[in-house]
Design an enzyme around this catalytic site. Structure first.
Site, PDB file in Angstrom:
ATOM      1  N   MET A  32       0.845  -1.199   0.000  1.00  0.00           N
ATOM      2  CA  MET A  32       0.000   0.000   0.000  1.00  0.00           C
ATOM      3  C   MET A  32       0.882   1.251   0.000  1.00  0.00           C
ATOM      4  SD  MET A  32      -3.427  -0.901   2.050  1.00  0.00           S
ATOM      5  CE  MET A  32      -2.798  -0.694   3.689  1.00  0.00           C
ATOM      6  N   GLY A  33       2.148   1.090  -0.395  1.00  0.00           N
ATOM      7  CA  GLY A  33       3.019   2.248  -0.547  1.00  0.00           C
ATOM      8  C   GLY A  33       3.599   2.749   0.763  1.00  0.00           C
ATOM      9  N   HIS A  39       9.243  -3.335   3.254  1.00  0.00           N
ATOM     10  CA  HIS A  39       8.780  -3.577   1.882  1.00  0.00           C
ATOM     11  C   HIS A  39       9.966  -3.892   0.963  1.00  0.00           C
ATOM     12  CE1 HIS A  39       5.633  -0.568   3.333  1.00  0.00           C
ATOM     13  NE2 HIS A  39       4.890  -1.602   3.005  1.00  0.00           N
ATOM     14  N   GLN A  63     -10.118  -2.633   2.608  1.00  0.00           N
ATOM     15  CA  GLN A  63      -9.546  -3.280   3.786  1.00  0.00           C
ATOM     16  C   GLN A  63      -9.404  -2.335   4.974  1.00  0.00           C
ATOM     17  OE1 GLN A  63      -5.792  -4.280   1.613  1.00  0.00           O
ATOM     18  NE2 GLN A  63      -4.825  -3.949   3.590  1.00  0.00           N
ATOM     19  N   LYS A 151       5.399  -9.800   9.290  1.00  0.00           N
ATOM     20  CA  LYS A 151       4.877  -8.725  10.145  1.00  0.00           C
ATOM     21  C   LYS A 151       3.354  -8.820  10.253  1.00  0.00           C
ATOM     22  CE  LYS A 151       4.275  -4.351  11.687  1.00  0.00           C
ATOM     23  NZ  LYS A 151       2.993  -3.990  11.170  1.00  0.00           N
ATOM     24  N   SER A 187       6.691  -0.063  10.049  1.00  0.00           N
ATOM     25  CA  SER A 187       5.304   0.011   9.590  1.00  0.00           C
ATOM     26  C   SER A 187       5.058   1.397   9.018  1.00  0.00           C
ATOM     27  CB  SER A 187       4.349  -0.221  10.765  1.00  0.00           C
ATOM     28  OG  SER A 187       3.047   0.208  10.428  1.00  0.00           O
ATOM     29  N   ARG A 189       2.595   2.991   9.457  1.00  0.00           N
ATOM     30  CA  ARG A 189       1.838   3.771  10.448  1.00  0.00           C
ATOM     31  C   ARG A 189       2.738   4.340  11.562  1.00  0.00           C
ATOM     32  NH1 ARG A 189      -1.950  -0.300   9.010  1.00  0.00           N
ATOM     33  NH2 ARG A 189      -3.927   0.551   8.285  1.00  0.00           N
TER      34      ARG A 189
HETATM   35  P1  AMP Z   1       1.520  -2.867   3.532  1.00  0.00           P
HETATM   36  O1  AMP Z   1       2.044  -1.821   2.594  1.00  0.00           O
HETATM   37  O2  AMP Z   1       1.529  -2.450   4.957  1.00  0.00           O
HETATM   38  O3  AMP Z   1       0.192  -3.433   3.069  1.00  0.00           O
HETATM   39  O4  AMP Z   1       2.539  -4.073   3.467  1.00  0.00           O
HETATM   40  C1  AMP Z   1       2.892  -4.670   2.242  1.00  0.00           C
HETATM   41  C2  AMP Z   1       3.715  -5.905   2.521  1.00  0.00           C
HETATM   42  O5  AMP Z   1       4.880  -5.547   3.248  1.00  0.00           O
HETATM   43  C3  AMP Z   1       2.964  -6.945   3.362  1.00  0.00           C
HETATM   44  O6  AMP Z   1       3.282  -8.243   2.876  1.00  0.00           O
HETATM   45  C4  AMP Z   1       3.547  -6.718   4.730  1.00  0.00           C
HETATM   46  O7  AMP Z   1       3.507  -7.861   5.561  1.00  0.00           O
HETATM   47  C5  AMP Z   1       4.981  -6.356   4.396  1.00  0.00           C
HETATM   48  N1  AMP Z   1       5.611  -5.623   5.503  1.00  0.00           N
HETATM   49  C6  AMP Z   1       5.141  -4.515   6.125  1.00  0.00           C
HETATM   50  N2  AMP Z   1       5.965  -4.166   7.135  1.00  0.00           N
HETATM   51  C7  AMP Z   1       6.964  -5.084   7.147  1.00  0.00           C
HETATM   52  C8  AMP Z   1       8.114  -5.278   7.954  1.00  0.00           C
HETATM   53  N3  AMP Z   1       8.421  -4.466   8.956  1.00  0.00           N
HETATM   54  N4  AMP Z   1       8.930  -6.327   7.679  1.00  0.00           N
HETATM   55  C9  AMP Z   1       8.635  -7.187   6.666  1.00  0.00           C
HETATM   56  N5  AMP Z   1       7.557  -7.041   5.860  1.00  0.00           N
HETATM   57  C10 AMP Z   1       6.733  -6.013   6.099  1.00  0.00           C
END
Ligand code: AMP
Length: 303
Positions: A32-33, A39, A63, A151, A187, A189
């Site tokens: 989600m960028g 990432h 979501q 995560k 994260s 966030r």
């Molecule tokens: P998101 O952009 O938050 O939807 O995350 C996209 C992908 O990155 C998902 O597969 C998450 O599990 C992964 N991700 C997010 N934070 C981490 C992290 N700290 N370590 C490893 N993978 C991550």
């Protein structure tokens, strides 16, 4: 060096069709960028396993179960694209909401079992949104491999389940959680934390690691979880939504660490909801018992 950005499914398919003609394997990394090292670690892992890597950037409205959370979600496409180019990702697929959910869109992918409890209990509709968009991304990209972070451990299970159940020929690859130097799980966030909250946040991971070690050393799970809950509140968390021990392979609730497990938490720090999880090795005795069971299983298989 710039990464090509594709906005439509039609253009994406035209590109992947060319790759297929050349016999190249394709990986997808859904995001989600607001990309961080977590990432980027997925993108690097994808580059090692596949000939072509598609990173997707879509802030999926389905979501989010809070409009405030959706509105506050960071949007940084240009910065994201600049981070991806040097890693050798081949395409950034960044559709808009109308491309993903055109007028009349009426289908939901809903995964039972593993999506229940934990985040599923506190974020109604969240995993339906995740499952729907991830299914679409798998079908749009036709990827051979898809990379997800541990995560979001429950999400990883939901995605594995849907790929299996719907016979989508994609290998789901799990990548370890990347942390800040002080242990806080990265994260998108985290940027919302105030300075004081950011200082308190690493305690969440520390408490998880300490509790995991206690459980492996043979402490009562019930007592270890109660102590950890108190420690989280003392560290400044306003609310602990859940703190649970679950089996690593199928997320079954565990009262004892009789097999490889995960300790998972969701807690609020100020106005930010943080999630994290750590591995829990089985207790010594339980590992012995497991070995016994496995041995008899092997004997049965041989007989
Ligand atoms: P998101 O952009 O938050 O939807 O995350 C996209 C992908 O990155 C998902 O597969 C998450 O599990 C992964 N991700 C997010 N934070 C981490 C992290 N700290 N370590 C490893 N993978 C991550």
């Amino acid at each position: 060096m710039k990464i090509p950005v594709i906005r439509t499914v039609k253009e994406l398919r035209a590109t992947t069709a060319e790759w297929r003609k050349d016999g190249l394997s394709v990986a997808v990394v859904p995001t989600m960028g607001a990309l961080h090292e977590g990432h980027l670690s997925l993108v690097r892992a994808a580059r090692e396993r596949a000939d072509r890597v598609i990173v997707t950037l879509f802030i999926n409205p389905k979501q989010f179960n809070s409009t405030d959370d959706l509105a506050a979600y960071p949007r940084k496409e240009e910065e994201d694209a600049a981070k991806l180019a040097p890693l050798g990702a081949h395409i950034l697929f960044a559709p808009n909401a109308d491309e993903m959910y055109p007028e009349g869109f009426a289908t939901t992918v809903s995964v039972g079992g593993v999506s229940e409890g934990l985040c599923g209990a506190f974020r109604p509709g969240h995993f339906d949104g995740v499952a729907t968009v991830v299914t679409k991304l798998f079908l749009q990209t036709g990827a051979d491999l898809a990379f997800f972070g541990e995560k979001d451990f429950q999400q990883l299970h939901v995605v594995r389940r849907l790929a299996r159940d719907l016979d989508i020929p994609v290998e789901i690859v799990a990548c370890p959680t990347i942390r800040e130097e002080d242990g806080l799980a990265m994260s998108s966030r985290n940027g919302r934390l105030s300075a004081a909250e950011r200082k308190a946040a690493p305690r969440i991971a520390q408490i998880l690691f300490e509790t995991a070690a206690q459980i492996t050393a043979g402490s009562s799970v019930e007592k270890a979880l109660a102590d950890a809950n108190n420690a989280l509140l003392a560290a400044g968390c306003q609310q602990v939504e859940y703190l649970e021990l679950r089996a690593d392979d199928d997320l079954a609730p565990l009262a004892e660490a009789t097999r490889p497990a995960r300790l998972l938490v969701a807690a609020w720090l100020g106005g930010t909801r943080l999630i994290d999880n750590v591995e829990v090795a089985p207790v010594q005795d339980a590992a012995g018992a497991l070995g016994e069971k496995e041995r008899s299983g092997t004997l049965r298989a041989v007989a």
